[in-house]
Design a protein around this motif. Structure first.
Motif, PDB file in Angstrom:
ATOM      1  N   ARG A 180       0.839  -1.200   0.000  1.00 25.13           N
ATOM      2  CA  ARG A 180       0.000   0.000   0.000  1.00 25.13           C
ATOM      3  C   ARG A 180       0.873   1.248   0.000  1.00 25.13           C
ATOM      4  NH1 ARG A 180      -5.457   1.807  -0.521  1.00 25.13           N
ATOM      5  NH2 ARG A 180      -5.442   3.947   0.259  1.00 25.13           N
ATOM      6  N   PRO A 181       1.097   1.859  -1.158  1.00 28.63           N
ATOM      7  CA  PRO A 181       1.796   3.152  -1.170  1.00 28.63           C
ATOM      8  C   PRO A 181       0.874   4.221  -0.615  1.00 28.63           C
ATOM      9  CG  PRO A 181       1.776   2.089  -3.329  1.00 28.63           C
ATOM     10  CD  PRO A 181       0.743   1.413  -2.490  1.00 28.63           C
ATOM     11  N   SER A 182       1.418   5.119   0.181  1.00 27.58           N
ATOM     12  CA  SER A 182       0.631   6.202   0.747  1.00 27.58           C
ATOM     13  C   SER A 182       1.398   7.506   0.630  1.00 27.58           C
ATOM     14  CB  SER A 182       0.323   5.941   2.230  1.00 27.58           C
ATOM     15  OG  SER A 182      -0.412   4.763   2.387  1.00 27.58           O
ATOM     16  N   PRO A 183       0.690   8.621   0.429  1.00 29.30           N
ATOM     17  CA  PRO A 183       1.381   9.905   0.393  1.00 29.30           C
ATOM     18  C   PRO A 183       1.903  10.261   1.765  1.00 29.30           C
ATOM     19  CG  PRO A 183      -0.980  10.246   0.375  1.00 29.30           C
ATOM     20  CD  PRO A 183      -0.759   8.762   0.260  1.00 29.30           C
ATOM     21  N   SER A 184       3.072  10.863   1.830  1.00 34.16           N
ATOM     22  CA  SER A 184       3.634  11.230   3.130  1.00 34.16           C
ATOM     23  C   SER A 184       2.953  12.446   3.710  1.00 34.16           C
ATOM     24  CB  SER A 184       5.137  11.523   2.992  1.00 34.16           C
ATOM     25  OG  SER A 184       5.344  12.677   2.206  1.00 34.16           O
ATOM     26  N   GLY A 185       2.219  13.189   2.877  1.00 29.84           N
ATOM     27  CA  GLY A 185       1.513  14.353   3.373  1.00 29.84           C
ATOM     28  C   GLY A 185       2.441  15.459   3.811  1.00 29.84           C
ATOM     29  N   GLY A 186       3.702  15.405   3.386  1.00 28.53           N
ATOM     30  CA  GLY A 186       4.662  16.426   3.755  1.00 28.53           C
ATOM     31  C   GLY A 186       5.172  16.288   5.171  1.00 28.53           C
ATOM     32  N   LYS A 187       4.793  15.235   5.853  1.00 30.79           N
ATOM     33  CA  LYS A 187       5.219  15.049   7.246  1.00 30.79           C
ATOM     34  C   LYS A 187       6.726  14.838   7.305  1.00 30.79           C
ATOM     35  CE  LYS A 187       3.871  13.887  11.618  1.00 30.79           C
ATOM     36  NZ  LYS A 187       2.840  14.441  12.469  1.00 30.79           N
ATOM     37  N   LEU A 188       7.387  15.510   8.208  1.00 33.97           N
ATOM     38  CA  LEU A 188       8.826  15.379   8.352  1.00 33.97           C
ATOM     39  C   LEU A 188       9.195  13.935   8.649  1.00 33.97           C
ATOM     40  CD1 LEU A 188      11.306  17.226   8.288  1.00 33.97           C
ATOM     41  CD2 LEU A 188      11.164  17.355  10.769  1.00 33.97           C
ATOM     42  N   GLY A 189      10.189  13.421   7.947  1.00 30.42           N
ATOM     43  CA  GLY A 189      10.554  12.027   8.122  1.00 30.42           C
ATOM     44  C   GLY A 189       9.875  11.126   7.130  1.00 30.42           C
ATOM     45  N   GLY A 190       8.923  11.671   6.361  1.00 34.20           N
ATOM     46  CA  GLY A 190       8.294  10.909   5.306  1.00 34.20           C
ATOM     47  C   GLY A 190       7.269   9.903   5.784  1.00 34.20           C
ATOM     48  N   VAL A 191       6.780  10.003   7.001  1.00 38.80           N
ATOM     49  CA  VAL A 191       5.822   9.035   7.510  1.00 38.80           C
ATOM     50  C   VAL A 191       4.435   9.659   7.591  1.00 38.80           C
ATOM     51  CG1 VAL A 191       5.235   7.505   9.411  1.00 38.80           C
ATOM     52  CG2 VAL A 191       7.615   7.877   8.813  1.00 38.80           C
ATOM     53  N   HIS A 192       3.508   9.085   6.872  1.00 38.02           N
ATOM     54  CA  HIS A 192       2.148   9.604   6.869  1.00 38.02           C
ATOM     55  C   HIS A 192       1.512   9.423   8.237  1.00 38.02           C
ATOM     56  CE1 HIS A 192      -2.173   9.714   5.664  1.00 38.02           C
ATOM     57  NE2 HIS A 192      -1.723  10.610   4.827  1.00 38.02           N
ATOM     58  N   ARG A 193       0.755  10.421   8.681  1.00 33.39           N
ATOM     59  CA  ARG A 193       0.207  10.384  10.034  1.00 33.39           C
ATOM     60  C   ARG A 193      -0.825   9.278  10.215  1.00 33.39           C
ATOM     61  NH1 ARG A 193      -4.670  13.163  10.813  1.00 33.39           N
ATOM     62  NH2 ARG A 193      -5.529  14.143   8.951  1.00 33.39           N
ATOM     63  N   LYS A 194      -1.310   8.681   9.138  1.00 33.23           N
ATOM     64  CA  LYS A 194      -2.285   7.599   9.237  1.00 33.23           C
ATOM     65  C   LYS A 194      -1.647   6.214   9.143  1.00 33.23           C
ATOM     66  CE  LYS A 194      -5.929  10.252   9.478  1.00 33.23           C
ATOM     67  NZ  LYS A 194      -6.745  10.315  10.701  1.00 33.23           N
ATOM     68  N   THR A 195      -0.320   6.155   9.100  1.00 27.30           N
ATOM     69  CA  THR A 195       0.350   4.859   8.941  1.00 27.30           C
ATOM     70  C   THR A 195       0.028   3.919  10.094  1.00 27.30           C
ATOM     71  OG1 THR A 195       2.158   5.926   7.751  1.00 27.30           O
ATOM     72  CG2 THR A 195       2.585   3.734   8.613  1.00 27.30           C
ATOM     73  N   ARG A 196      -0.094   4.449  11.293  1.00 31.04           N
ATOM     74  CA  ARG A 196      -0.389   3.599  12.452  1.00 31.04           C
ATOM     75  C   ARG A 196      -1.727   2.886  12.288  1.00 31.04           C
ATOM     76  NH1 ARG A 196       2.320   8.091  14.840  1.00 31.04           N
ATOM     77  NH2 ARG A 196       3.997   7.477  16.255  1.00 31.04           N
ATOM     78  N   GLU A 197      -2.744   3.636  11.801  1.00 25.63           N
ATOM     79  CA  GLU A 197      -4.051   3.022  11.602  1.00 25.63           C
ATOM     80  C   GLU A 197      -4.001   1.970  10.502  1.00 25.63           C
ATOM     81  OE1 GLU A 197      -3.514   6.251  11.969  1.00 25.63           O
ATOM     82  OE2 GLU A 197      -5.144   7.265  13.019  1.00 25.63           O
ATOM     83  N   ALA A 198      -3.220   2.250   9.463  1.00 22.16           N
ATOM     84  CA  ALA A 198      -3.072   1.287   8.366  1.00 22.16           C
ATOM     85  C   ALA A 198      -2.431  -0.004   8.867  1.00 22.16           C
ATOM     86  CB  ALA A 198      -2.247   1.900   7.239  1.00 22.16           C
ATOM     87  N   MET A 199      -1.485   0.110   9.800  1.00 13.93           N
ATOM     88  CA  MET A 199      -0.857  -1.079  10.377  1.00 13.93           C
ATOM     89  C   MET A 199      -1.885  -1.934  11.103  1.00 13.93           C
ATOM     90  SD  MET A 199       2.949  -0.174  11.793  1.00 13.93           S
ATOM     91  CE  MET A 199       2.436   1.098  12.940  1.00 13.93           C
ATOM     92  N   LEU A 200      -2.796  -1.299  11.843  1.00 11.77           N
ATOM     93  CA  LEU A 200      -3.815  -2.050  12.570  1.00 11.77           C
ATOM     94  C   LEU A 200      -4.701  -2.838  11.609  1.00 11.77           C
ATOM     95  CD1 LEU A 200      -5.042   0.460  15.327  1.00 11.77           C
ATOM     96  CD2 LEU A 200      -3.371  -1.372  15.517  1.00 11.77           C
ATOM     97  N   ILE A 201      -5.052  -2.218  10.497  1.00 10.03           N
ATOM     98  CA  ILE A 201      -5.886  -2.892   9.506  1.00 10.03           C
ATOM     99  C   ILE A 201      -5.168  -4.108   8.929  1.00 10.03           C
ATOM    100  CG2 ILE A 201      -6.896  -2.638   7.191  1.00 10.03           C
ATOM    101  CD1 ILE A 201      -7.616   0.228   7.982  1.00 10.03           C
ATOM    102  N   CYS A 202      -3.890  -3.941   8.608  1.00  4.75           N
ATOM    103  CA  CYS A 202      -3.106  -5.054   8.056  1.00  4.75           C
ATOM    104  C   CYS A 202      -2.980  -6.191   9.066  1.00  4.75           C
ATOM    105  CB  CYS A 202      -1.719  -4.572   7.630  1.00  4.75           C
ATOM    106  SG  CYS A 202      -1.729  -3.427   6.228  1.00  4.75           S
ATOM    107  N   GLU A 203      -2.773  -5.844  10.329  1.00  3.07           N
ATOM    108  CA  GLU A 203      -2.650  -6.873  11.368  1.00  3.07           C
ATOM    109  C   GLU A 203      -3.968  -7.614  11.557  1.00  3.07           C
ATOM    110  OE1 GLU A 203       0.850  -4.832  14.129  1.00  3.07           O
ATOM    111  OE2 GLU A 203      -1.241  -4.604  14.681  1.00  3.07           O
ATOM    112  N   ALA A 204      -5.074  -6.865  11.551  1.00  2.69           N
ATOM    113  CA  ALA A 204      -6.385  -7.498  11.711  1.00  2.69           C
ATOM    114  C   ALA A 204      -6.697  -8.421  10.540  1.00  2.69           C
ATOM    115  CB  ALA A 204      -7.465  -6.425  11.843  1.00  2.69           C
TER     116      ALA A 204
END
Length: 368
Positions: A160-184
Motif C-alpha cells: 500500500r503506497p501512501s502519500p507522506s503528506g509532507g510530514k517530516l521524516g516521510g511518515v504519513h500520520r495515518k500509517t499507524r491506523e493502516a498497520m492495525l488494519i493489516c494486522e487485523a
C-alpha cells in the motif's frame, strides 16, 4: 410510425415507452435525484461489511478501509474510528519493521527480496511504502508499487503506497491506523519504508518494533552525509548491494560500521546493534537479516522489552494524535483564520514580534 413489434396495448413490449405518471419534461430532475442517491451510496461505506472483509483478508476491503482512514473529510473520521475500534482486538500480533536509508541504498529492491523470502517461509507480509507527496496535488507518486512487481503479485503480500503528506521524516500520520488494519487482516510482518530523507526518523522509530538502516559501501563517505542520531536509532545496519566486485568493499564497510556502533548508545535496551551485509540481487544475507530480527524479538519478549516498546508506541501515538488534533482545530478556528494573515504581515514588516503575534492568535483561539 410505430414499429411492428410494439404493442400499444402492452407497454411492457417496448422498453422506451414512458408510463403514465412518470416525468418527461422534468426527467432531468429524476435523473439528478437518482445520481445524488448513487453518490450517497458510494460515500456511505458499510462499516460492518468492511470489518468482515478485513478480517477475512480481502484485499479490496483492506484498500477501502485504508482509504477511509486516510480521508481528510470530517464525516469519514467517525466511520474510520468505529472501524478501527472494532478491529483493535484483532491487531497487535505482528512484528513491525521500519526500513530507512540514504537515497540510492536500494530500499525498495531490498524490501521486495526480503518480502519474497518471508512469503516463501509462510509469512504474510504487508508493505506500507511511504512515497513523497506530489508537490502539485499532495498525492502519492506510487513508485514503490511499480518497482516491487514480483512482491505485488504474491498472494501472501499486500503493498500500500501512501502519500507522506509532507510530514517530516516521510511518515504519513495515518500509517499507524493502516498497520492495525493489516494486522487485523492476518499479516504477521509489517514493513514500513520511509522516503529516506534523513530527518526526524524518530517518527518511524516510535511506531515499529525493529528499526533497520540501509547503507552503501564506504563508511567514511556515508557518515559525512548522515546524522549520528539516525545510527543511534537503528537496531541493525544493513550494508546493501554486497555482490560482485562490491562484495569485498561491503565486508570492509561492515567492519567499519561495527567499530562505530560499538561506541554508540544501544537503540534498544539489552541489544547491541550490529552491521550486516546482504545482496538483493544474489539473495545472499537475506535469511541472515531475518534471523537477526527473530533473535531480537525472542530476546525482547523474554526480557519484557518488546512489550514495553509496544506500550510506548501507543503512548507516542496518543500524543501524536493530540498534537495533530490541536493543530487542526487551531488553524481552522474562524478567529484565527481571520487574524492570521494580518498578524503574519505585521511580523514580516517588523511591526510585531513573533511571540506577540503568537500570543494574540492563541487569545483569539480561546476567545479571550
Amino acid at each position: 410510425m410505430r414499429p411492428e413489434w410494439s404493442d400499444p396495448n402492452n407497454p411492457d413490449s417496448c422498453s422506451s415507452i414512458i408510463r403514465k405518471g412518470e416525468e418527461l419534461e422534468g426527467s432531468s430532475t429524476a435523473v439528478q435525484r437518482n445520481v445524488r442517491f448513487q453518490k450517497r451510496n458510494k460515500t456511505s461505506l458499510p462499516i460492518d461489511e468492511l470489518y468482515g472483509g478485513v478480517l477475512s483478508g480481502n484485499r479490496s476491503a483492506m484498500a477501502r478501509a485504508i482509504t477511509l482512514i486516510e480521508s481528510n473529510a470530517e464525516h469519514h473520521f467517525e466511520q474510520a474510528q468505529n472501524l478501527l475500534q472494532k478491529l483493535l482486538p484483532h491487531s497487535g500480533h505482528s512484528i513491525r519493521i521500519g526500513i530507512t536509508g540514504v537515497p540510492g541504498a536500494g530500499k525498495s529492491t531490498f524490501i521486495e527480496a526480503f518480502g519474497m523470502y518471508l512469503c516463501s517461509l509462510g509469512h504474510r507480509v504487508a508493505v506500507l511504502a511511504i512515497d513523497p507527496s506530489s508537490s502539485i496535488n499532495g498525492g502519492s507518486i506510487l513508485g514503490d508499487k511499480t518497482r516491487m512487481e514480483q512482491l505485488s503479485r504474491n498472494p501472501f503480500a499486500f503493498i500500500r503506497p501512501s502519500p507522506s503528506g509532507g510530514k517530516l521524516g516521510g511518515v504519513h500520520r495515518k500509517t499507524r491506523e493502516a498497520m492495525l488494519i493489516c494486522e487485523a487482516a492476518g499479516y504477521d510482518v509489517i514493513l514500513i519504508e520511509t522516503v529516506g530523507v534523513g530527518q526526524s526518523e524518530v517518527i518511524i522509530r516510535d511506531m515499529v518494533d525493529f528499526f533497520m538502516l540501509l547503507v552503501l559501501t564506504g563508511a567514511g563517505d556515508e557518515l559525512q552525509g548522515m546524522k549520528k542520531g539516525i545510527m543511534e536509532l537503528a537496531d541493525a545496519l544493513i550494508v546493501h548491494k554486497a555482490d560482485g566486485s562490491n562484495k569485498e568493499k561491503a565486508i570492509q564497510t561492515k567492519k567499519e560500521y561495527n567499530q562505530i556502533l560499538h561506541f554508540l548508545q544501544p537503540a534498544t535496551k539489552g541489544w547491541q546493534s550490529k552491521a550486516h551485509t546482504c545482496s538483493s540481487l544474489t539473495q545472499e544475507g537475506i535469511s541472515d537479516v531475518w534471523n537477526v530480527i527473530e533473535t531480537f524479538a525472542e530476546n525482547g519478549k523474554a526480557a519484557g522489552v518488546f512489550e514495553e516498546r509496544q506500550k510506548g508506541q501507543l503512548r507516542e501515538w496518543l500524543y501524536s494524535m493530540i498534537n495533530d488534533q490541536l493543530q487542526y482545530q487551531f488553524f481552522h478556528d474562524p478567529m484565527v483564520t481571520h487574524q492570521l494573515p494580518k498578524l503574519e504581515n505585521e511580523v514580516m514588516a517588523g511591526e510585531k514580534t513573533v511571540a506577540t503575534a503568537a500570543e494574540l492568535l492563541f487569545k483569539a483561539f480561546f476567545h479571550k
